[in-house]
Design an enzyme around this catalytic site. Structure first.
Site, short mmCIF file in Angstrom:
data_model
loop_
_atom_site.label_atom_id
_atom_site.label_comp_id
_atom_site.label_asym_id
_atom_site.label_seq_id
_atom_site.Cartn_x
_atom_site.Cartn_y
_atom_site.Cartn_z
N GLY A 156 16.58 4.53 -13.93
CA GLY A 156 16.22 3.49 -14.88
C GLY A 156 15.01 3.85 -15.71
O GLY A 156 14.33 4.85 -15.47
N ASP A 157 14.75 3.01 -16.70
CA ASP A 157 13.58 3.09 -17.57
C ASP A 157 12.69 1.92 -17.21
O ASP A 157 13.08 0.76 -17.39
CB ASP A 157 14.03 3.03 -19.03
CG ASP A 157 12.88 3.13 -20.03
OD1 ASP A 157 11.77 2.65 -19.72
OD2 ASP A 157 13.09 3.68 -21.12
N HIS A 173 -1.88 6.94 -18.15
CA HIS A 173 -2.66 7.74 -19.11
C HIS A 173 -1.82 8.19 -20.29
O HIS A 173 -2.36 8.67 -21.29
CB HIS A 173 -3.30 8.94 -18.40
CG HIS A 173 -2.38 10.10 -18.18
ND1 HIS A 173 -2.75 11.40 -18.38
CD2 HIS A 173 -1.10 10.14 -17.76
CE1 HIS A 173 -1.76 12.21 -18.10
NE2 HIS A 173 -0.74 11.48 -17.72
N ASN A 212 -6.52 16.33 -24.76
CA ASN A 212 -5.16 16.86 -24.83
C ASN A 212 -4.13 15.77 -25.07
O ASN A 212 -3.06 16.01 -25.64
CB ASN A 212 -4.84 17.62 -23.53
CG ASN A 212 -3.62 18.49 -23.66
OD1 ASN A 212 -3.46 19.20 -24.66
ND2 ASN A 212 -2.75 18.46 -22.67
#
Length: 356
Positions: free
Chosen positions: A213-214, A233, A313
């Site tokens: 799933g998402d 993050h 980054n």
């Protein structure tokens, strides 16, 4: 002779791996003209002033400046609640930047990168093989750091655990190893789950299961504990709060906390507790929680250097950033979590535990 702890946690190797980020940070500051800008400034300059003068975003410039402080290229005079004033410890950009072109040419040769490669071409390079490579990297990181973060708090009361975005299952393996009574479900995208089953999690591992799933779009099943390991993050505060609220709604209530706050009345609680020695442990098992695993910045963003580099980054990889403990606490409290505790491990990643 190295100690066993040095072997288990190869800090020197991890430091070397940061070398690329260190050089890119230096060259980015040179290319943007940060040091030259500060050199000609007649007084200390704020990050907003530098961003305006160099035509960059304030957020991106602040991350770059703090990384340069960590590298001891800049000095920051931290103001109470009012940001920082910056001055350069490097005379100008010419000397380090002179090496940039030659270094980039060597990098292209070493990596066999076509000189005229475009962003669209680089996107087409993504494949199952690259996904497995990424998952192997995550697996290696958690094999080194996973035990420290899952044992930073006693998670034994949580028998049902959902590792949201669990990737290769390395954190799940650390959990079932540290807590023999726990059952862990890895919740991730179908493609990731497929790869994890094929390459990382043995069919013999009965206490680890999968859920495709998402977590932004699909329902999150109820569980005692949810783990978000290096997930928040990647996202903005708004997206983080959206996910945290969703997790809080799915999370089982902290029954012990309700008893302590008198929101749940237990008749003759003291007598029951005296008669049944394990009653409190039983209540703890009913409580719900959320464990965040992240690289934490200092409150004034002055370090650690590794986390500063990671945050910088994020500008080129995701829409997120690294945060301080208070920033994560604020997000968790806004989503409804309480009794939030922070544990620094002294290594790459730290732990934050909240209760519903």
């Amino acid at each position: 002779m190295n100690s066993s702890n040095d072997i288990e946690y190869p800090k020197k190797i991890l430091d070397y791996m940061e070398g690329f980020l260190v050089s890119k940070t230096l060259f980015a500051a040179c290319e943007l003209g940060v040091f030259d800008f500060l050199l000609v400034s007649e007084q200390s300059t704020s990050s907003a002033d530098i961003a305006k003068g160099l035509k960059t975003s304030v957020d991106g410039m602040e991350r770059l400046l703090m990384a340069c402080v960590g590298l001891q290229l800049l000095h920051a005079d931290i103001q109470n609640g009012e940001g920082a004033e910056w001055r350069s410890l490097l005379l100008h950009s010419v000397v380090p930047y002179a090496y940039y072109d030659s270094l980039f040419e060597v990098t292209k040769i070493l990596l066999n990168i076509p000189q005229d490669i475009s962003n669209s071409e680089s996107m087409r390079l993504r494949s199952d093989e690259e996904m497995i490579t990424f998952m192997k990297l995550m697996n290696s990181v958690w094999n080194i750091c996973g035990k420290d973060v899952v044992t930073a708090f006693d998670l034994s009361p949580f028998q049902s655990i959902y590792d949201l975005g669990g990737c290769s299952g390395a954190v799940a393996k650390q959990c079932v190893s540290a807590y023999p009574e726990s059952m862990v479900t890895i919740f991730d995208l179908p493609k990731v789950v497929q790869m994890a089953k094929e390459h990382f999690v043995s069919l013999d591992e009965r206490r680890i299961s999968f859920h495709e799933g998402d977590f932004f779009r699909d329902p999150i099943p109820a569980s005692d504990l949810y783990i978000l390991a290096r997930i928040l993050h990647d996202w903005t505060d708004e997206k983080c709060l959206e996910l945290l609220i969703k997790v809080n709604k799915a999370c089982k209530p902290d029954i012990q906390g309700l008893v302590r706050s008198n929101k749940l009345i237990v008749v003759d609680y003291s007598q029951i507790l005296n008669a049944h020695k394990h009653f409190l442990a039983f209540l703890e098992q009913l409580g719900g929680g959320l464990l965040l695993i992240e690289a934490l910045l200092n409150e004034d963003k002055s370090g650690p250097l590794t986390t500063q580099l990671y945050s910088l980054n994020m500008l080129v990889q995701t829409e997120g950033r690294e945060r301080s403990p208070s920033e994560y606490i604020h997000l968790m409290e806004a989503a409804g979590f309480t009794d939030i505790q922070v544990k620094r491990t002294g290594k790459l990643y730290d732990a934050v535990l909240g209760r519903k």
